[in-house]
Design a protein around this motif. Structure first.
Motif, PDB file in Angstrom:
ATOM      1  N   GLY A  25      -3.794 -23.662  -6.108  1.00  0.00           N
ATOM      2  CA  GLY A  25      -2.798 -22.836  -6.796  1.00  0.00           C
ATOM      3  C   GLY A  25      -2.768 -21.404  -6.310  1.00  0.00           C
ATOM      4  N   ALA A  26      -3.941 -20.846  -5.968  1.00  0.00           N
ATOM      5  CA  ALA A  26      -4.028 -19.410  -5.666  1.00  0.00           C
ATOM      6  C   ALA A  26      -3.896 -19.068  -4.182  1.00  0.00           C
ATOM      7  CB  ALA A  26      -5.344 -18.849  -6.198  1.00  0.00           C
ATOM      8  N   LEU A  27      -4.450 -19.906  -3.307  1.00  0.00           N
ATOM      9  CA  LEU A  27      -4.498 -19.535  -1.883  1.00  0.00           C
ATOM     10  C   LEU A  27      -3.110 -19.415  -1.243  1.00  0.00           C
ATOM     11  CD1 LEU A  27      -6.015 -18.864   0.688  1.00  0.00           C
ATOM     12  CD2 LEU A  27      -6.497 -21.300   1.012  1.00  0.00           C
ATOM     13  N   PRO A  28      -2.184 -20.371  -1.439  1.00  0.00           N
ATOM     14  CA  PRO A  28      -0.862 -20.222  -0.795  1.00  0.00           C
ATOM     15  C   PRO A  28      -0.154 -18.922  -1.169  1.00  0.00           C
ATOM     16  CG  PRO A  28      -1.119 -22.457  -1.634  1.00  0.00           C
ATOM     17  CD  PRO A  28      -2.285 -21.669  -2.152  1.00  0.00           C
ATOM     18  N   LYS A  29      -0.322 -18.486  -2.416  1.00  0.00           N
ATOM     19  CA  LYS A  29       0.321 -17.233  -2.866  1.00  0.00           C
ATOM     20  C   LYS A  29      -0.302 -16.011  -2.210  1.00  0.00           C
ATOM     21  CE  LYS A  29      -0.449 -17.688  -7.304  1.00  0.00           C
ATOM     22  NZ  LYS A  29      -0.455 -17.533  -8.765  1.00  0.00           N
ATOM     23  N   SER A  30      -1.568 -16.159  -1.761  1.00  0.00           N
ATOM     24  CA  SER A  30      -2.311 -14.997  -1.254  1.00  0.00           C
ATOM     25  C   SER A  30      -2.132 -14.790   0.243  1.00  0.00           C
ATOM     26  CB  SER A  30      -3.807 -15.172  -1.560  1.00  0.00           C
ATOM     27  OG  SER A  30      -3.996 -15.465  -2.921  1.00  0.00           O
ATOM     28  N   LEU A  31      -1.558 -15.761   0.932  1.00  0.00           N
ATOM     29  CA  LEU A  31      -1.391 -15.640   2.384  1.00  0.00           C
ATOM     30  C   LEU A  31      -0.198 -14.744   2.705  1.00  0.00           C
ATOM     31  CD1 LEU A  31      -2.023 -19.402   3.166  1.00  0.00           C
ATOM     32  CD2 LEU A  31      -3.583 -17.536   3.713  1.00  0.00           C
ATOM     33  N   ASP A  32      -0.218 -14.149   3.880  1.00  0.00           N
ATOM     34  CA  ASP A  32       0.825 -13.208   4.299  1.00  0.00           C
ATOM     35  C   ASP A  32       2.147 -13.948   4.503  1.00  0.00           C
ATOM     36  OD1 ASP A  32       2.492 -11.433   5.523  1.00  0.00           O
ATOM     37  OD2 ASP A  32       1.074 -10.819   7.088  1.00  0.00           O
ATOM     38  N   ARG A  33       3.119 -13.671   3.624  1.00  0.00           N
ATOM     39  CA  ARG A  33       4.395 -14.406   3.660  1.00  0.00           C
ATOM     40  C   ARG A  33       5.218 -14.074   4.906  1.00  0.00           C
ATOM     41  NH1 ARG A  33       5.501 -15.691  -1.793  1.00  0.00           N
ATOM     42  NH2 ARG A  33       3.468 -16.249  -2.622  1.00  0.00           N
TER      43      ARG A  33
END
Length: 481
Positions: A25-33
């Protein structure tokens, strides 16, 4: 733009049974978009809350060949949340029911289907990942399928894979005949150097053999699992692949776990006023749990699955002696019946000292983190552990065994140097654990200034996803080239 696809069996906020869901849940949101287009594939469980399911967008469906089971229905739904696109694989036969896992034989079949479907939907949704990031045994067959049945199809050329081990104890093991029949995978891959494991087939092992890289959730655990004691029978393979193996520490979501803004706790506080804040939370929780109201008594908590892995046998051994000291002991969790009943017994016989909530409730968990002075985690092994990270954030001092992620995140208190964020013990031994608990009590009662400095250091430590996300980004870049 680099395309990254996560394939996992659970993910907050849709479905959660453990720490795996927090990471996905958290890692995809934290990567550089600006550099990474990250998408996630999950099963469309009917037990996902209706407030999300009602918003899922139907894309299409098709039928997929699944070995001896013939053609199986695959539905595709999508949903966007916090800028991340989620795809849900729909099949009511596999994903109905009130929980994501159940009968192991059925779970094996379910995740053979899920792994193949995750690859099969890619041309349909028009997404060609540079990297597929697979999580635990439930997605273990993705790299296997990719290098066998999907290899002739040019669409899948150039896709690299990573498998992350969240807990090596769970591997997806069943007999070769059944798994070969369900998957339709070639028989020649069920050999000791590939999927065969002690005469059975092992889905996690398959992922570890075929993936380009293997990661796990802390540096210490990455070292431990290469040894027989922690290796769960796969230490030889992990040693052979040690050049491709790395440990990247999990983080926690600092928006969800923030004592300054947390709506679930009685009184918000920060590192500047935690003494008052924690005292207010503690007295409120004591009232709620029916414990004697006393902000000065040391409250030790355990928020955990009640299983041997979490060190409950050590706690059982010393419980009487621990309760003879000036503490209150608060437990939240479910698990093995013998431990559930042990805590119920102590709550019944020692109402002045023990509260046992034998269920799991997220709101209660937040209140306990904000109220307790120390959190006990005497695990026999702990790949990463999120409880100690949340505890540090809320100013609850962790008392841990030095293993896996606990060793990597909790710095032992050193009164001479004035350093440390918690207390730790080395050997898996109940008396050693009890001694360190007694030492923590001594510091709490006799040297409160030092205790408060320790709380402060813990609250200032940064275990957000920021640092870990950078390590994953570097790993992705190294694979894409």
């Amino acid at each position: 733009m680099k395309n990254i696809l996560f394939v996992a069996s659970e993910c907050v906020p849709f479905i959660k049974t453990g720490g795996l869901a927090d990471v996905v849940g958290a890692l995809p949101k934290s990567l550089d978009r600006t550099e990474f287009d990250v998408r996630v594939i999950l099963p469309d469980y009917t037990c996902i809350p209706e407030k999300y399911r009602s918003q899922f967008h139907y894309i299409t469906n098709f039928y997929m060949d699944l070995g001896s089971l013939g053609n199986i229905y695959v539905g595709i739904l999508s949903f966007e949340l916090d800028g991340v696109t989620y795809y849900f694989i729909d099949n009511e036969h596999y994903f109905s029911g009130d929980k994501p896992y159940g009968d192991m034989r059925f779970d094996i079949e379910k995740f053979c289907f899920f792994s193949k479907a995750a690859l099969s939907i890619l041309p349909v949704i028009g997404f060609h990942p540079d990297i597929i990031h697979c999580h635990d045994w439930q997605a273990g067959l993705v790299p296997v399928y990719l290098h066998t049945l999907f290899k002739p199809n040019p669409f899948y050329h150039g896709i690299r894979t990573i498998i992350t081990i969240h807990n090596l104890r769970f591997q997806g093991i069943w007999d070769i005949k059944t798994i070969q029949s369900i998957t339709g995978l070639p028989l020649d891959i069920f050999t000791p150097d590939r999927l065969e494991f002690q005469k059975d087939a092992n889905m996690l092992k398959g992922g570890m053999v075929y993936a380009d890289r293997i990661t796990t959730v802390s540096g210490t655990y990455a070292g431990e699992i290469q040894m027989p004691y922690y290796g769960e029978g796969l230490d030889g393979l992990l040693r052979a692949r040690h050049d491709s193996l790395s440990g990247i520490l999990n983080g926690i979501d600092y928006d969800i776990y923030n004592p300054q803004t947390d709506p679930k706790i009685e009184k918000n506080y920060s590192v500047k006023d935690f003494r008052k804040g924690k005292a207010a939370n503690k007295t409120k929780l004591q009232e709620e749990l029916g414990l004697p109201v006393n902000p000065d008594v040391m409250m030790i908590s355990m928020i955990t699955r009640l299983t041997d892995q979490k060190g409950l046998d050590l706690v059982a051994w010393v419980m009487e002696r621990m309760l003879d000291t000036e503490i209150q002991f608060v437990v939240l969790g479910t698990g093995d019946a013998n431990y559930e009943n042990m805590f119920r017994h102590y709550e019944w016989t020692r109402k002045d000292k023990v509260s046992a909530s034998i269920y799991f409730n997220d709101e209660r968990a937040h209140k306990i983190y904000a109220s307790s002075d120390a959190v006990l985690m005497p695990s026999s092994f702990e790949p990463c552990g999120l409880t100690q990270l949340i505890a540090l954030r809320y100013g609850s001092v962790p008392i841990v065994r030095e293993t896996g992620g606990l060793r990597d995140t909790v710095e032992p208190y050193n009164r001479f140097a004035g350093t440390g964020t918690g207390f730790s013990f080395t050997n898996y031994n109940a008396d050693e654990m009890l001694n360190i608990i007694f030492y923590a009590e001594q510091v709490y009662y006799d040297n409160r200034k030092e205790w408060d400095k320790m709380v402060e250091r813990g609250m200032k430590a940064d275990f957000s996803w920021k640092n870990s996300a950078k390590e994953y980004e570097a790993l992705y870049r190294s694979l894409i080239g």
